[in-house]
Design an enzyme around this catalytic site. Structure first.
Site, mmCIF file in Angstrom:
data_model
loop_
_atom_site.group_PDB
_atom_site.id
_atom_site.type_symbol
_atom_site.label_atom_id
_atom_site.label_comp_id
_atom_site.label_asym_id
_atom_site.label_seq_id
_atom_site.Cartn_x
_atom_site.Cartn_y
_atom_site.Cartn_z
ATOM 1 N N GLN A 9 44.861 39.706 37.138
ATOM 2 C CA GLN A 9 44.223 39.370 36.063
ATOM 3 C C GLN A 9 43.133 40.708 35.908
ATOM 4 O OE1 GLN A 9 40.440 38.716 35.951
ATOM 5 N NE2 GLN A 9 40.602 37.996 33.995
ATOM 6 N N TYR A 33 40.138 41.457 36.142
ATOM 7 C CA TYR A 33 38.953 41.556 37.073
ATOM 8 C C TYR A 33 39.209 41.619 38.433
ATOM 9 C CZ TYR A 33 35.661 39.898 33.408
ATOM 10 O OH TYR A 33 34.752 39.814 32.220
ATOM 11 N N LYS A 34 40.429 41.597 38.767
ATOM 12 C CA LYS A 34 41.150 42.000 40.038
ATOM 13 C C LYS A 34 41.322 43.359 40.405
ATOM 14 C CE LYS A 34 41.045 37.391 40.539
ATOM 15 N NZ LYS A 34 40.809 37.038 39.232
ATOM 16 N N LEU A 35 41.515 43.587 41.660
ATOM 17 C CA LEU A 35 41.753 44.996 42.066
ATOM 18 C C LEU A 35 42.775 45.698 41.367
ATOM 19 C CD1 LEU A 35 40.839 44.463 45.925
ATOM 20 C CD2 LEU A 35 39.220 45.542 44.148
#
Length: 225
Positions: A199, A201-203
């Site tokens: 997603q 917002y992930k790294l």
């Protein structure tokens, strides 16, 4: 008597917050997206050569990265958790231990599997406290989901020792520590299954998406259904 000079602020500018994953988009990402459009292959099962599927290539990358036998790309990190839980045979009446500090998807996945999330305390690392985990075990406990938070791994030696001794299945939530390791071993490769999120917002991001990795043949067959 201290003066004003003794209390100089360490930082004088405000922190800037943003999405780290998309900040890394560059020409390579653009070329790869255009390559998909040029091939006109946007469905992973189109054609006979599965190596031409970007989803398959990503799975192969995660098999190699985590040292696991199987990897399955799914539509979201939450779906990865749900698939892993159901693949592990978790269902109605079962209790699954989750940490108090995590994204809501961890507990929600347990509910979607029709099991009961049991919330336990985090320790100073902001990950699951192994002692709190063991103290919460009941005859109905069937699984535990340690969550590696903000790039910090859980104390997997202690968690795995408790889980192995008590006969509890371990499903790692690696959504917020994608690419991390614990004592040299890749996160996601400790338990029965490891679950990742892509997603925004992930790294590492694809906008949305997720991944399940496992060495267990039965679980892999079940998550493919």
């Amino acid at each position: 008597m201290p003066t004003g000079d003794d209390f100089k602020p360490i930082r004088t500018k405000p922190w800037k917050f943003g999405l780290h994953s998309t900040e890394e988009f560059g020409q390579e990402e653009k070329d790869l997206v255009l390559g998909v459009l040029e091939k006109k292959r946007v469905f992973r099962f189109y054609g006979n050569d599965k190596s031409q599927s970007e989803a398959y290539q990503l799975e192969q990358l995660y098999r190699e990265r985590t040292g696991t036998k199987h990897a399955l790309a799914v539509n979201a990190g939450t779906s990865a958790l749900v698939a892993a839980l159901i693949g592990a045979g978790i269902g109605p009446g079962d209790e699954v231990i989750v940490p108090a500090y995590t994204y809501i998807a961890t507990a929600a996945a347990v509910l979607i599997a029709r099991a009961v999330p049991i919330i336990v305390e985090a320790d100073d690392s902001l990950t699951m406290d192994p002692q709190a985990f063991e103290a919460a075990i009941t005859p109905y406990t069937k699984a535990v989901i340690p969550v590696h938070m903000r790039g910090v791994p859980c104390r997997m030696d202690e968690i795995m020792e408790v889980a192995t001794r008590r006969g509890i299945k371990v499903i790692e939530d690696v959504a917020q520590a994608n690419g991390g390791s614990y004592k040299g071993k890749p996160l996601g490769s400790f338990g029965l299954a490891g679950c990742f999120s892509f997603q925004q917002y992930k790294l590492i991001t694809a906008g949305e998406g997720g991944m399940v990795v496992t060495n267990d043949e039965t679980l892999y067959e079940r998550v493919n259904i």
